[in-house]
Write a protein that holds these residues in place. Sequence first.
Motif, PDB file in Angstrom:
ATOM      1  N   LEU A  68       2.417  -1.922   4.418  1.00 33.03           N
ATOM      2  CA  LEU A  68       2.204  -2.720   3.210  1.00 33.03           C
ATOM      3  C   LEU A  68       3.300  -3.775   3.057  1.00 33.03           C
ATOM      4  O   LEU A  68       3.018  -4.935   2.725  1.00 33.03           O
ATOM      5  N   SER A  69       4.529  -3.411   3.349  1.00 31.05           N
ATOM      6  CA  SER A  69       5.638  -4.372   3.292  1.00 31.05           C
ATOM      7  C   SER A  69       5.437  -5.502   4.286  1.00 31.05           C
ATOM      8  O   SER A  69       5.676  -6.675   3.964  1.00 31.05           O
ATOM      9  N   VAL A  70       5.019  -5.158   5.485  1.00 36.66           N
ATOM     10  CA  VAL A  70       4.742  -6.186   6.501  1.00 36.66           C
ATOM     11  C   VAL A  70       3.608  -7.098   6.023  1.00 36.66           C
ATOM     12  O   VAL A  70       3.647  -8.311   6.205  1.00 36.66           O
ATOM     13  N   GLN A  71       2.606  -6.518   5.373  1.00 35.86           N
ATOM     14  CA  GLN A  71       1.493  -7.313   4.865  1.00 35.86           C
ATOM     15  C   GLN A  71       1.956  -8.291   3.788  1.00 35.86           C
ATOM     16  O   GLN A  71       1.477  -9.424   3.731  1.00 35.86           O
ATOM     17  N   PHE A 104      -6.501 -13.304  -5.503  1.00 35.52           N
ATOM     18  CA  PHE A 104      -7.240 -12.299  -4.737  1.00 35.52           C
ATOM     19  C   PHE A 104      -6.276 -11.366  -4.014  1.00 35.52           C
ATOM     20  O   PHE A 104      -6.427 -10.139  -4.048  1.00 35.52           O
ATOM     21  N   ASN A 105      -5.266 -11.917  -3.376  1.00 38.65           N
ATOM     22  CA  ASN A 105      -4.305 -11.103  -2.635  1.00 38.65           C
ATOM     23  C   ASN A 105      -3.450 -10.237  -3.549  1.00 38.65           C
ATOM     24  O   ASN A 105      -3.196  -9.064  -3.245  1.00 38.65           O
ATOM     25  N   MET A 106      -3.013 -10.774  -4.680  1.00 41.49           N
ATOM     26  CA  MET A 106      -2.173  -9.990  -5.582  1.00 41.49           C
ATOM     27  C   MET A 106      -2.950  -8.813  -6.182  1.00 41.49           C
ATOM     28  O   MET A 106      -2.408  -7.715  -6.325  1.00 41.49           O
ATOM     29  N   VAL A 107      -4.209  -9.032  -6.524  1.00 40.38           N
ATOM     30  CA  VAL A 107      -5.031  -7.924  -7.034  1.00 40.38           C
ATOM     31  C   VAL A 107      -5.209  -6.871  -5.931  1.00 40.38           C
ATOM     32  O   VAL A 107      -5.070  -5.666  -6.177  1.00 40.38           O
ATOM     33  N   ALA A 108      -5.493  -7.324  -4.722  1.00 39.73           N
ATOM     34  CA  ALA A 108      -5.648  -6.389  -3.601  1.00 39.73           C
ATOM     35  C   ALA A 108      -4.366  -5.595  -3.373  1.00 39.73           C
ATOM     36  O   ALA A 108      -4.410  -4.369  -3.193  1.00 39.73           O
ATOM     37  N   TYR A 109      -3.222  -6.251  -3.411  1.00 42.52           N
ATOM     38  CA  TYR A 109      -1.958  -5.551  -3.169  1.00 42.52           C
ATOM     39  C   TYR A 109      -1.658  -4.549  -4.274  1.00 42.52           C
ATOM     40  O   TYR A 109      -1.118  -3.468  -4.011  1.00 42.52           O
ATOM     41  N   PHE A 112      -3.694  -1.618  -3.409  1.00 42.59           N
ATOM     42  CA  PHE A 112      -3.136  -0.924  -2.242  1.00 42.59           C
ATOM     43  C   PHE A 112      -1.886  -0.123  -2.611  1.00 42.59           C
ATOM     44  O   PHE A 112      -1.634   0.946  -2.048  1.00 42.59           O
ATOM     45  N   ILE A 113      -1.096  -0.627  -3.551  1.00 40.73           N
ATOM     46  CA  ILE A 113       0.069   0.128  -4.009  1.00 40.73           C
ATOM     47  C   ILE A 113      -0.384   1.402  -4.709  1.00 40.73           C
ATOM     48  O   ILE A 113       0.202   2.470  -4.526  1.00 40.73           O
ATOM     49  N   LEU A 114      -1.456   1.307  -5.488  1.00 42.93           N
ATOM     50  CA  LEU A 114      -2.015   2.518  -6.097  1.00 42.93           C
ATOM     51  C   LEU A 114      -2.506   3.496  -5.026  1.00 42.93           C
ATOM     52  O   LEU A 114      -2.465   4.712  -5.224  1.00 42.93           O
ATOM     53  N   ILE A 129      -8.847   4.063  -0.567  1.00 43.15           N
ATOM     54  CA  ILE A 129      -8.035   2.854  -0.801  1.00 43.15           C
ATOM     55  C   ILE A 129      -7.041   2.634   0.340  1.00 43.15           C
ATOM     56  O   ILE A 129      -7.046   1.568   0.954  1.00 43.15           O
ATOM     57  N   PRO A 130      -6.167   3.599   0.653  1.00 43.80           N
ATOM     58  CA  PRO A 130      -5.256   3.349   1.770  1.00 43.80           C
ATOM     59  C   PRO A 130      -5.975   3.201   3.110  1.00 43.80           C
ATOM     60  O   PRO A 130      -5.551   2.428   3.964  1.00 43.80           O
TER      61      PRO A 130
END
Length: 146
Positions: A68-71, A104-109, A112-114, A129-130
């Motif tokens: 996720l950090s790399v993404q 779009f990306n911020m909502v997706a991230y 993904f954090i959830l 989700i993961p």
Amino acid sequence: MQIDLQKITPVLLAFIGIVGIWFGAPSILVKWIFICGILITFLFFYTLIHPRHCPEPHKLLPLYLIALSVQFLHFLEEYHTRFYEKLPLLFNFPPLDRDAFITFNMVAYAIFILGALAIYRERMEFLLIPLFFILVGTVANAVFHC
């Protein structure tokens, strides 16, 4: 009649994801990619993951968070190189709007954090989700960059 939440939650997540993508994705190309990704993830989840036990969080969570950090860094690279304008042109689609790309990306991230919480809490029903991030956010993303 009792409803088994572990069985129905992934179905609801997939449905909500498809509806959310359909109405929230910034272009038809993004809709196509992500809806196909949700369907593939759903099939993968029910055939390979769901019949088994939840992966051990202490093994999976660090790898997931590193990916996720790399993404996040990859998003920065895509933003600065204006990838959101260039990719659609390869498929004869109009460029994506910058603000729509960011939103779009911020909502997706955030979602993904959830997903990391699903791993941490060993909530099998939310592992869709993961898994989606692993299959689509990393693997499919890498394929589209080749």
